[in-house]
Design an enzyme around this catalytic site. Structure first.
Site, PDB file in Angstrom:
ATOM      1  CB  THR A 185     -46.802 -81.910  75.952  1.00 16.93           C
ATOM      2  OG1 THR A 185     -46.001 -82.147  74.806  1.00 16.93           O
ATOM      3  CG2 THR A 185     -46.608 -83.043  76.922  1.00 16.93           C
TER       4      THR A 185
ATOM      5  CE  LYS B 218     -41.823 -76.496  66.081  1.00 17.05           C
ATOM      6  NZ  LYS B 218     -41.069 -76.040  67.241  1.00 17.05           N
TER       7      LYS B 218
ATOM      8  N   GLY C  95     -41.817 -72.132  66.232  1.00 17.05           N
ATOM      9  CA  GLY C  95     -40.827 -71.263  66.863  1.00 17.05           C
ATOM     10  C   GLY C  95     -40.251 -71.926  68.095  1.00 17.05           C
TER      11      GLY C  95
ATOM     12  CE  LYS D 214     -37.402 -78.039  66.126  1.00 17.88           C
ATOM     13  NZ  LYS D 214     -37.826 -78.478  67.430  1.00 17.88           N
TER      14      LYS D 214
ATOM     15  CB  VAL E 215     -43.223 -89.335  67.951  1.00 18.11           C
ATOM     16  CG1 VAL E 215     -42.660 -89.079  66.558  1.00 18.11           C
ATOM     17  CG2 VAL E 215     -44.451 -90.233  67.878  1.00 18.11           C
TER      18      VAL E 215
ATOM     19  CD  GLU F 259     -42.455 -84.361  65.632  1.00 16.77           C
ATOM     20  OE1 GLU F 259     -42.047 -83.377  66.254  1.00 16.77           O
ATOM     21  OE2 GLU F 259     -43.557 -84.419  65.091  1.00 16.77           O
TER      22      GLU F 259
END
Ligand SMILES: NC(=O)c1ccc[n+]([C@@H]2O[C@H](COP(=O)([O-])OP(=O)(O)OC[C@H]3O[C@@H](n4cnc5c(N)ncnc54)[C@H](O)[C@@H]3O)[C@@H](O)[C@H]2O)c1
Length: 340
Positions: free
Chosen positions: A11, A105, A139, A194, A282, A284
């Site tokens: 995506t 990330k 971001g 995060k 996935v 993460e």
């Protein structure tokens, strides 16, 4: 206008490919999954981005050498567990003048490497590419919203200011505002960690808790991420910017976040493995937990929320017990008004 190759047709890779093509750049997309390239080139649609049509100008290829050759910028847009293998595969076809941009990330288990560090590690096998510039772009950016041109901001992080500016120029348009930050490690740590806090946020939702609890989680979650980042030599300001608090807010509060969704299933009582299966992609945040726990020990910092998530995911602690342990834990980090 620039020629850009995108490695990965998920995506995020496709939302960026569409945006860059609409800005007038010459864009090609490669995927390790051949059927995905067949589907995308035939339909110009992505199953997870309903209603979004991809411009005819985007080229699709199954040949990674074709993707890499003649491009000024190569974007690595595969999920973090596939970054090393994808970098390894692309390596023979890269050239030193290109800029590599990681948009993934995560942190690698064992090495504790961020995504650009994994890429650098693979580049050690190609001395002829010594000096190639690598940036991270990160971001508060959900693909679902970028794919329909919603105003979005992002950070171009690179220790080479010229490369950071070039990436800023390429990705900037009326829907995307790009900021620069030389603290690439801090930006990448924010993006990886995060996701663990977003898992916790989902767990709280699944348990039926409300806004007070979520605000506490986001605030104290940021404190934890910042504490580790400072110990690792990153810039504190990075954590209070778009890549830090910005991305944490979007991931911990949004329905689009798969980490948040996975956490919600766990909070509702599903075992972690089943929750991941139900998400079907996935997750993460789960992959980042082992590296975060290793970093906690290596840098001797307290990460109570991440530890609590680890105990739920990997040690079978009931989510409600994990929350209670956080509420009742020793208050020593408040002594001396130590807000960090
Ligand atoms: N989706 C977002 O909104 C978003 C936003 C910012 C950053 N990111 C980051 O971008 C990265 C990609 O995210 P995504 O949402 O596009 O993921 P995704 O789950 O949609 O990506 C799946 C894609 O990965 C590729 N892939 C699958 N198996 C592979 C393999 N074995 N080897 C190589 N490639 C393989 C395929 O192209 C597949 O379509 C992640 O690290 C994510 O954190 C995502």
């Amino acid at each position: 206008m620039s020629s850009i190759g995108v490695l990965g047709a998920g995506t995020w890779g496709m939302a960026l490919a569409r945006m860059l093509a609409n800005s007038g750049h010459d864009v090609a997309v490669w995927s390790a999954l051949g059927y995905e390239i067949d589907d995308l080139s035939a339909t110009r649609k992505h199953p997870k981005l309903p209603g979004v049509a991809f411009p005819e100008s985007i080229a699709f290829t199954k040949d990674i050498s074709d993707l890499c050759s003649g491009k000024e910028v190569i974007i690595l847009a595969v999920p973090s567990p596939f970054i090393r293998a994808t970098a390894k595969q692309a390596l023979p076809f890269l050239n030193k003048d290109q800029i590599l941009v990681s948009v993934a990330k995560g942190i690698e288990k064992g090495t504790h490497y961020t995504m650009t560090e994994i890429i650098s590690d693979e580049l050690k096998n190609a001395p002829e590419l010594d000096g190639i510039r690598i940036a991270a772009l990160s971001g508060p950016t959900h693909a679902e919203e970028v794919a329909i041109d919603m105003p979005t901001t992002i950070v171009s992080a690179c220790d080479d200011p010229d490369a950071a500016s070039k990436v800023q120029d390429i990705f900037s348009n009326t829907c995307m505002r790009v900021y620069r930050n030389p603290d690439i490690k801090g930006v990448e740590l924010c993006g990886a960690l995060k996701n663990i806090i977003a898992l916790a946020s989902g767990i709280l939702t699944g348990l039926g808790y409300g806004d007070n609890t979520k605000a506490a989680l986001i605030t104290r979650g940021l404190t934890e991420i910042t504490r580790l980042g400072i110990a690792m030599g990153c810039r504190e300001k990075t954590f209070y910017g778009l890549a830090g608090i910005g991305d944490l807010i979007v991931t911990a509060t949004s329905v689009h976040s798969r980490n948040n969704t996975c956490g919600r299933y766990i909070g509702q009582g599903l075992p972690a493995e089943e929750a991941v299966k139900k998400v079907g992609m996935v997750v993460e945040g789960i992959n980042a937990i082992p590296a975060a726990m290793q970093l906690k020990d290596a840098y001797n910092v307290e990460l109570p929320i991440i530890e609590a998530v680890d105990s739920v995911i990997n040690r079978g602690t009931k989510p409600s017990d994990a929350v209670m342990s956080l509420m009742l834990r020793d208050k020593k980090d408040e002594i001396g008004f130590d807000i960090i």
